[in-house]
Design an enzyme around this catalytic site. Structure first.
Site, PDB file in Angstrom:
ATOM      1  N   SER A 188      -9.811   1.640   2.798  1.00  0.00           N
ATOM      2  CA  SER A 188      -8.876   2.367   1.750  1.00  0.00           C
ATOM      3  C   SER A 188      -7.728   1.671   1.119  1.00  0.00           C
ATOM      4  CB  SER A 188      -8.183   3.546   2.585  1.00  0.00           C
ATOM      5  OG  SER A 188      -7.375   2.878   3.706  1.00  0.00           O
TER       6      SER A 188
ATOM      7  N   LYS B  54       0.961  -1.132   0.100  1.00  0.00           N
ATOM      8  CA  LYS B  54      -0.165  -0.028  -0.013  1.00  0.00           C
ATOM      9  C   LYS B  54       0.921   1.066   0.142  1.00  0.00           C
ATOM     10  CE  LYS B  54      -4.140   1.859   2.437  1.00  0.00           C
ATOM     11  NZ  LYS B  54      -4.750   1.767   3.665  1.00  0.00           N
TER      12      LYS B  54
ATOM     13  N   SER C  39      -9.840  -0.681   6.914  1.00  0.00           N
ATOM     14  CA  SER C  39      -9.393  -0.590   5.750  1.00  0.00           C
ATOM     15  C   SER C  39      -8.366  -1.715   5.087  1.00  0.00           C
ATOM     16  CB  SER C  39      -8.349   0.764   5.820  1.00  0.00           C
ATOM     17  OG  SER C  39      -8.977   2.041   5.595  1.00  0.00           O
TER      18      SER C  39
END
Lengths: 97, 495
Positions: free
Chosen positions: B155, B80, B179
């Protein structure tokens, strides 16, 4: 509790954000919508319960508080990321007249 | 079965047995990417192919020389884009950091490099990890491999979509209020938020520091344990890192689960969960019984209050953490400012997106004079209540079972203009962050062709037994190896 447009302006100023008139209206409306929902947490009678600011189930890993030298190239790399710099310093517009 | 469809552990075994080479695994990832990435948009940045093959060759040599390497050695993966990497820009999905190249690697990056995992690139995310759909990315939205008209969740939406689409074998995300778990649920993969303090946050760009944890997104439970085996551990560079003996999580898999006790909060079915999702979820819960696991309904009155408390604590911490973006030391600089104050205003106004501004202002408001007691302190008290209720439940039960999300993947644009509706996606996931306990989402089944996630919440540092139960449940659910057919999705778009 209702949030007013004036309060949104104040908060934006504290957060160092400029808002257009349109944005001010939109955020005021959205904050009221969101806070209406958030207010339900006040229904809960918690008496004298303590606050929990953070959770740390087992002790933290504190290292010894000793000064360590960074390699000189590290400083250079850090400064390279600065939008503006001069002679090994970060450069900003004048703070004082 | 093609190489790209294997789990990380299967691919690792293929390497050990010389059925595939590290270069072939990289090629499998790159070929898959060439086919689907222009549709899925899971990556923000990619390493050069030459570099990837050079790394694969090095790892192959070690393997050929008989070196015992980690099960993740030679496995292509994604990270990420809020985890700092020296080799690639770290944008956090924001214009503010669009060109930022950190001078150091995050602790998890050090560990993954040490395990010889091959990082292919950085995955897309909601700006500063604020969002549940990846639509808040400054760069582009990522699409859900199960239906490209829908969001992958967020996210960590890029990470989840890449694993589901077969572009990488596993990915790393971060979870502040769901997330990792919510996108895992929407994309039909496994996602874990570990116990707070189990994985170092050094080099994870701070969002809400008392809630943030780094976690894996994988194709099955075994992979999830294998990744946690690598990334868990004490790190003196993160003062909240837990100083405890390292565990071997993979060794829990395959053990007997009969007699485990699972609590089912009766309140949760009234929390806006959609009917089709509910049916698949309840069917999944039913399968726990078939494993000899006792499931009992309990009451958890604080359930309704966790999300409101979260949406005070999280923006409050974010408003403080994001004060550092001032355009002085790194990040976006607009230029032409006359004084320092103007510089702050101009840079922050131009480089933060609407959701980030919303949370910064909400947090500033909740912390400001006159509102601090009513909002921040009350939320911190609710947090205590959440913790205490979970502790009481865990005196009698091993786990709490909940849906991961109230709905399966929703359409792009469906919720993005209504912040509160978007926040309600986190209704089942924020409990674990508030209490600092671990929680995992595993694929439970399909509803109208879209994945449904089942969440287990456990005691602090009980990830091992959580994997033990999930591994058995995963077999029972029969979702292992069920992958999206992206070609069908693409053809549907053509038609």
């Amino acid at each position: 509790m209702k949030v007013s447009k004036k309060e949104v302006e104040h908060v934006a100023k504290l957060a160092r954000l400029n808002l257009s008139e349109e944005e001010k209206d939109l955020y005021t409306e959205q904050f009221n919508h969101i806070l209406d929902y958030i207010h339900r947490m006040n229904e809960l009678d918690l008496g004298s319960i303590q606050e929990t600011p953070y959770v740390q189930p087992s002790g933290g890993a504190l290292r010894k508080d000793e000064a360590r030298k960074s390699p000189p190239e590290f400083l250079k790399e850090v400064l390279e990321e600065a939008p503006e710099g001069e002679n090994g310093f970060f450069k900003v517009p004048p703070v004082l007249e | 079965m093609e190489l790209y469809q294997l789990t990380a552990c299967e691919a690792g075994r293929a390497l050990q047995k010389k059925e595939a080479s590290a270069a072939e695994l990289v090629a499998a990832s790159l070929d898959r990417m060439a086919l689907v990435e222009s549709t899925i948009n899971g990556f923000i940045s990619l390493r050069e192919e030459r570099e990837l093959f050079r790394e694969a060759e090095k790892i192959q040599k070690l393997l050929d020389n008989g070196r015992q390497l980690s099960p993740l050695a030679g496995i292509p993966m994604a990270l990420k884009d809020n985890l700092c990497t020296r080799d690639l820009p770290t944008t956090c999905g924001s214009k503010m950091l669009a060109d930022y190249r950190p001078p150091y690697d995050a602790h998890v990056v050090d560990l993954l490099k040490g395990a010889h995992a091959i990082m292919i690139g950085k995955s897309n995310m909601d700006e500063f990890a604020m969002g549940s759909s990846t639509e808040n990315s400054y760069f582009k939205p990522t699409l859900n491999p199960w239906d490209i008209e829908r969001v992958p969740g967020g996210s960590s939406g890029g990470s989840a979509a890449l694993v589901a689409a077969g572009e990488v074998f596993f990915a790393i995300g971060s979870d502040t209020g769901g997330s990792v778990r919510q996108p895992a649920s929407l994309c039909g993969v496994v996602g874990l938020k570990p116990t707070y303090g189990l994985v170092s946050r050094y080099g994870l760009i701070a969002f809400a520091s008392s809630l943030d944890q780094v976690g894996p997104l994988t194709r099955d439970v075994r992979d999830c344990a294998a990744v946690l085996d690598v990334i868990a551990g004490c790190d003196p560079r993160d003062s909240t890192s837990a100083d405890r003996q390292k565990e071997h999580y993979s060794s829990y898999l395959g053990k007997e689960v009969k007699g485990f006790r699972v609590a089912f909060p009766s309140e949760q079915l009234g929390l806006g969960i959609e009917q089709y999702y509910k049916e698949v979820f309840l069917e999944g819960v039913g399968k726990l019984g078939r494993l000899g696991v006792e499931v009992e309904e309990i009451s958890m009155p604080v359930y309704n209050y966790a999300l409101p408390a979260y949406y005070i604590i999280c923006p409050a911490e974010a408003s403080s953490n994001l004060a550092r973006y001032d355009g002085v030391q790194y990040g976006f600089r607009s230029g032409g400012e006359q004084d320092l104050l103007e510089l702050y205003f101009k840079n922050r106004t131009e480089a933060f997106g609407p959701e980030v501004k919303r949370r910064i202002m909400l947090g500033t408001y909740a912390l400001s004079a006159g509102y601090y007691d009513a909002y921040y302190l009350q939320a911190s008290r609710v947090r205590t209540a959440v913790k205490q209720q979970l502790e009481r439940i865990f005196e009698k039960y091993d786990f709490v079972v909940t849906p991961t999300s109230p709905t399966s993947a929703f359409k792009l644009g469906e919720k993005v203009d209504d912040p509160l509706t978007m926040y309600l996606n986190d209704i089942f996931t924020t409990l674990a962050n508030l209490a600092g306990v671990p929680a995992i989402s595993i694929p439970c089944g399909l509803a109208n062709g879209l994945p449904v996630g089942l969440q287990l919440i456990g005691r602090h540092f009980d990830e091992g037994r959580m994997f033990q139960l999930c591994c058995a449940l995963e077999e029972e659910l029969g979702m292992k190896g069920v992958r999206p057919d992206i070609r069908t999705a693409l053809e549907r778009e053509d038609a």
